[in-house]
Scaffold this active site. Structure first.
Site, short mmCIF file in Angstrom:
data_model
loop_
_atom_site.label_atom_id
_atom_site.label_comp_id
_atom_site.label_asym_id
_atom_site.label_seq_id
_atom_site.Cartn_x
_atom_site.Cartn_y
_atom_site.Cartn_z
N TYR A 52 64.13 -54.14 71.48
CA TYR A 52 63.40 -53.34 72.46
C TYR A 52 63.13 -51.92 71.95
CZ TYR A 52 63.39 -57.10 75.80
OH TYR A 52 63.13 -58.30 76.40
N HIS A 105 57.91 -57.08 85.71
CA HIS A 105 58.95 -57.38 84.71
C HIS A 105 59.51 -56.12 84.06
CE1 HIS A 105 57.31 -61.77 84.22
NE2 HIS A 105 58.00 -61.59 85.34
N THR A 172 47.29 -64.43 80.85
CA THR A 172 48.66 -64.92 81.07
C THR A 172 48.65 -66.44 80.98
OG1 THR A 172 50.52 -65.01 82.62
CG2 THR A 172 48.33 -64.77 83.60
#
Ligand code: BJW
Length: 233
Positions: A52, A105, A172
């Site tokens: 991340y 998210h 998506t």
């Protein structure tokens, strides 16, 4: 006319951010369901923090594209009748000018403290386990939603879809719930549903625009507004 747009990784692909499930996806060879979990974080915390950290740093090297900008324009035209729900953790919608955005998210440029629950903006790294600015304990994690965790903003999203006239899903794959179920909900309330993607995805959509987001999103926004203006004449 009330419009809800759901975006996924495909809208940021042409800005240079990898998607999850395409061939050269972000988790090369790993199923996202095996990697994006609290269990994976507990098993190898440093690996996940580094992953991340790298993605957070990469945000500085990319720019919003024509699809992000077209949605910001649409918001400017529709105001409170527009809600953008994104599954993406990047900040390209905001940098394009969108303000009514729900990051279901989470966000890469935010961290959450596992000890005190503080949620803070963050530009640096986490692999070095810095102390939480609120409680001083080294318990910061990316403020993202992994499998098995509850997404953000669900009440606001449901309230918006309950009244929606047009629902669009952009870039998506439609395999991750609860986002994958929004189209059925929109259908149930009588909305017109639109998919925009490089490939024909599943799902109960009335209309499909097939092509890269930078081409089809501006075209769809133009079509939508032209229809709206005609209806108002
Ligand atoms: C382009 C393009 C271009 C490319 N132009 N297009 C069994 C059945 C049903 C559900 C479950 C089940 N078992 C478990 C569940 C629940 C689970 C789930 O859905 N699992 C499935 C895998 C089956 N979901 C959860 O656990 C969620 N929480 C939850 O359900 O809580 C309980 C609850 C219940 C009811 C209501 C509310 C809550 C949490 C899900 C968290 C997902 N997290 C991740 C990681 C986020 C952090 C990070 O970024 O690292 O979110 S996983 C990953 O997938 C990420 C994405 O947001 C998400 C969706 O991916 P997305 O955006 O669709 O990307 P891709 O790569 O899949 O697709 C890209 C698309 O773009 C493709 O279609 C391309 O064709 C297209 N494309 N280039 C246009 N240029």
């Amino acid at each position: 006319m009330k419009v809800v747009v759901l975006t996924g990784a495909g809208i940021s692909a042409e800005s240079g951010l990898a998607t999850f499930r395409d061939a050269d996806g972000l988790w090369e060879g790993h199923r996202p369901e095996d990697v994006a979990t609290p269990e994976a974080f507990a098993y190898d915390r440093a690996l996940v923090q580094r992953f991340y950290d790298e993605r957070r740093a990469a945000l500085a090297r990319v720019q919003p594209n024509a699809a992000h900008r077209a949605l910001a324009d649409l918001e400017r035209r529709l105001g409170d009748d527009f809600l953008l729900v994104t599954q993406n953790v990047d900040d390209l919608h905001e940098r394009a000018g969108s303000r009514r955005v729900v990051h279901m998210h989470g966000r890469l440029r935010h961290v959450r403290c596992e000890e005190c629950g503080a949620r803070l903006e963050w530009e640096g790294t986490l692999v070095d386990e810095p102390p939480c600015p609120e409680c001083d304990r080294p318990a910061l994690r990316p403020d993202v939603v992994w499998f098995g965790e509850y997404p953000y903003g669900m009440d606001e999203i449901h309230a918006a879809i309950e009244q929606v006239d047009v629902f669009a899903a952009i870039g998506t794959s439609g395999v991750v719930y609860p986002a994958a179920g929004f189209v059925d909900y929109a259908h149930a309330v009588g909305a017109h549903t639109v998919a925009l993607n490089t490939v024909a995805t599943g799902g109960d959509f009335h209309t499909t625009y097939v092509g890269p987001a930078t081409e089809v999103v501006p075209r769809w926004v133009e079509d939508l507004l032209a229809g709206r203006l005609a209806a108002l004449d």
